[in-house]
Write an enzyme that holds these catalytic residues in place. Structure first.
Site, short mmCIF file in Angstrom:
data_model
loop_
_atom_site.label_atom_id
_atom_site.label_comp_id
_atom_site.label_asym_id
_atom_site.label_seq_id
_atom_site.Cartn_x
_atom_site.Cartn_y
_atom_site.Cartn_z
N GLU A 1 -3.01 7.25 -4.79
CA GLU A 1 -3.22 6.60 -6.29
C GLU A 1 -4.56 6.73 -6.67
O GLU A 1 -5.06 6.79 -7.92
CB GLU A 1 -2.61 5.18 -6.19
N HIS B 1 -0.97 -0.27 -9.81
CA HIS B 1 -1.67 -1.14 -8.82
C HIS B 1 -1.91 -2.71 -9.77
O HIS B 1 -3.31 -2.70 -9.80
CB HIS B 1 -2.99 -0.66 -8.32
N ARG C 1 0.86 -1.18 -0.05
CA ARG C 1 -0.01 0.09 -0.05
C ARG C 1 0.89 1.41 -0.02
O ARG C 1 1.92 1.30 0.78
CB ARG C 1 -0.89 0.12 1.28
P1 NAI Z 1 -1.76 -11.21 4.99
O1 NAI Z 1 -2.86 -10.82 5.90
O2 NAI Z 1 -1.69 -12.79 4.62
O3 NAI Z 1 -0.31 -11.06 5.67
C1 NAI Z 1 0.09 -9.57 6.21
C2 NAI Z 1 1.30 -9.92 7.19
O4 NAI Z 1 1.47 -8.82 7.56
C3 NAI Z 1 0.88 -10.89 8.37
O5 NAI Z 1 1.72 -12.08 8.37
C4 NAI Z 1 1.02 -9.95 9.61
O6 NAI Z 1 1.29 -10.55 10.68
C5 NAI Z 1 2.06 -8.92 9.01
N1 NAI Z 1 1.81 -7.65 9.65
C6 NAI Z 1 0.87 -6.95 10.17
N2 NAI Z 1 1.28 -5.96 10.77
C7 NAI Z 1 2.61 -5.96 10.65
C8 NAI Z 1 3.73 -5.08 11.05
N3 NAI Z 1 3.44 -3.78 11.84
N4 NAI Z 1 4.99 -5.02 10.79
C9 NAI Z 1 5.40 -6.29 9.95
N5 NAI Z 1 4.43 -7.15 9.40
C10 NAI Z 1 3.01 -6.98 9.82
O7 NAI Z 1 -1.84 -10.16 3.61
P2 NAI Z 1 -1.33 -10.63 2.34
O8 NAI Z 1 -2.54 -11.28 1.43
O9 NAI Z 1 -0.01 -11.16 2.06
O10 NAI Z 1 -1.05 -9.24 1.49
C11 NAI Z 1 -0.23 -8.21 2.20
C12 NAI Z 1 -0.62 -6.90 1.34
O11 NAI Z 1 -0.57 -6.78 0.23
C13 NAI Z 1 -2.41 -6.26 1.94
O12 NAI Z 1 -2.47 -5.97 3.20
C14 NAI Z 1 -2.39 -5.44 0.85
O13 NAI Z 1 -2.36 -4.09 1.14
C15 NAI Z 1 -1.31 -5.68 -0.46
N6 NAI Z 1 -1.99 -6.31 -1.58
C16 NAI Z 1 -1.43 -5.69 -2.85
C17 NAI Z 1 -2.06 -6.07 -4.00
C18 NAI Z 1 -1.57 -5.40 -5.27
O14 NAI Z 1 -2.16 -5.59 -6.60
N7 NAI Z 1 -0.52 -4.65 -5.30
C19 NAI Z 1 -2.96 -7.14 -3.96
C20 NAI Z 1 -3.21 -7.88 -2.86
C21 NAI Z 1 -2.68 -7.46 -1.69
#
Ligand code: NAI
Length: 341
Positions: A272, A304, A243
């Site tokens: 964005e 994105h 993000r």
């Molecule tokens: P997820 O929920 O599986 O993993 C997120 C991880 O971040 C978790 O392991 C969590 O413990 C960790 N986390 C939470 N707070 C944290 C902190 N303060 N410091 C370090 N780690 C922390 O989510 P997923 O599916 O892996 O997605 C991650 C991010 O990717 C989403 O939140 C979204 O913003 C972004 N995304 C972007 C896309 C794109 O097209 N560019 C598409 C899908 C997701």
């Protein structure tokens, strides 16, 4: 003969609709039969008025789902906010609870799609294939300016080892990189696969490449700022497919000007919503920061698109409809990660 009048299926209103959303959601609605209402516009305090007789709103990353919007949704008898994405930083979950609306998302439609795009950004920035492509078409076969580095042996720091961070770790491990990770929870399976969990500070200090895969929240906002940049190696590569708000743009621009940041790949940008997913090729862009970013030769911006694969769009449509079906039938979803409120 008189035909029985069948009750109408619930209506789902889509906001920020793109052509591909219509294609995939209409295709997979055959098995669900919902009434689909597509709006091109973003959901916000003005456009919420477009909704009538709607049970579900389906929103994407840049729709505004704050308390004012949620209040109006509740007044219009909307029951469910269905996010067709994984991140949910644009939704006020407390307000949804207060107004008794259910909120669901698609937690892991294709982590590989996003992880692979992060890799594409790394390879492009490093080996400059975008420049080579243009050069040879102009019959310029010179290699000057295309010098890259071996990924093999480099230290890659991953911040956030959820679905996407894990998929990304597997790929960079395959490249022969040394993989460091920071998350609020340590993943023992990943440790067995050779990933070393370290402090955030160690990630900043020791990584040649830093890839962001944590959600945007109060703790992670501006994770990449003046202080964290000061700890990083000279010419560090930073990749953000998570993000935009994770990066403080002004500091990163300074870091690029000073040469501290050697490469920047961003698929997301904190402003964005005014630009991405739309053709602005005829417009005068008012956002000076993105224009400055795009002017650096060592910056790659994609709009994105990390999620944008056939497999991901199929999963997004199917999981969104399944979430809606479960919530309408039993006010719950078996996959707990999909249910936010
Ligand atoms: P997820 O929920 O599986 O993993 C997120 C991880 O971040 C978790 O392991 C969590 O413990 C960790 N986390 C939470 N707070 C944290 C902190 N303060 N410091 C370090 N780690 C922390 O989510 P997923 O599916 O892996 O997605 C991650 C991010 O990717 C989403 O939140 C979204 O913003 C972004 N995304 C972007 C896309 C794109 O097209 N560019 C598409 C899908 C997701």
């Amino acid at each position: 003969m008189k035909h029985p009048v069948l009750p109408l299926k619930p209506k789902v209103a889509f906001f920020s609709t793109q052509v591909y959303d219509k294609v995939f959601f209409e295709k997979y609605n055959i098995d669900f039969g919902y009434q689909l209402d597509f709006f091109d516009t973003q959901l916000n305090e003005k456009t919420v008025k477009l909704i009538s007789n709607t049970d579900v709103v389906c929103v994407f990353v840049n729709d505004v789902v704050n308390e004012a919007v949620i209040k109006q949704l509740a007044e219009r008898k909307v029951r469910i906010i269905a996010l067709r994405c994984a991140g949910f930083n644009n939704v006020n979950l407390e307000a949804a609870k207060k107004y008794n609306l259910k909120v669901c998302r698609v937690p892991a439609y294709s982590p590989e799609a996003v992880a692979e795009h992060a890799i594409a950004m790394i390879l492009t920035l490093n080996r400059k294939t975008h420049k080579a492509y243009n050069r040879v078409r102009e019959q310029n076969f010179s290699l000057n300016g295309l010098l890259g580095f071996d990924l093999h042996g480099k230290t890659v720091g991953i911040i956030g080892t959820g679905n996407i961070g894990k998929a990304f770790a597997k790929i960079v491990t395959g490249f022969g990189c040394k993989v460091l990770a920071f998350d609020i929870v340590t993943d023992s399976e990943m440790e067995k696969d050779g990933v070393t969990f370290v402090s955030l500070e160690t990630i900043f200090k020791e990584s040649d490449i830093i890839s962001l895969h944590c959600p945007l929240n109060e703790k992670t906002k501006h994770l990449i700022d003046k202080k964290s940049l000061s700890m990083m190696k000279e010419h560090v590569m930073i990749i953000n497919t998570s993000r935009g708000g994770l990066i403080e743009t002004a500091c990163v621009i300074e870091g690029l000007k000073e040469g501290k940041i050697g490469y920047l790949g961003i698929d997301v940008y904190d402003q964005e919503e005014k630009l991405f997913f739309t053709d602005h090729s005829e417009d005068i862009i008012q956002d000076d920061a993105i224009q400055r970013l795009m002017s650096f030769p060592n910056v790659l911006v994609t709009a994105h698109q990390a999620f944008f694969t056939n497999e991901a769009l199929t999963q997004i449509a199917l999981v969104t409809f399944n979430n809606i079906e479960s919530l309408l039938a039993q006010n719950d979803i078996d996959n707990k990660a999909a249910l936010l409120v």
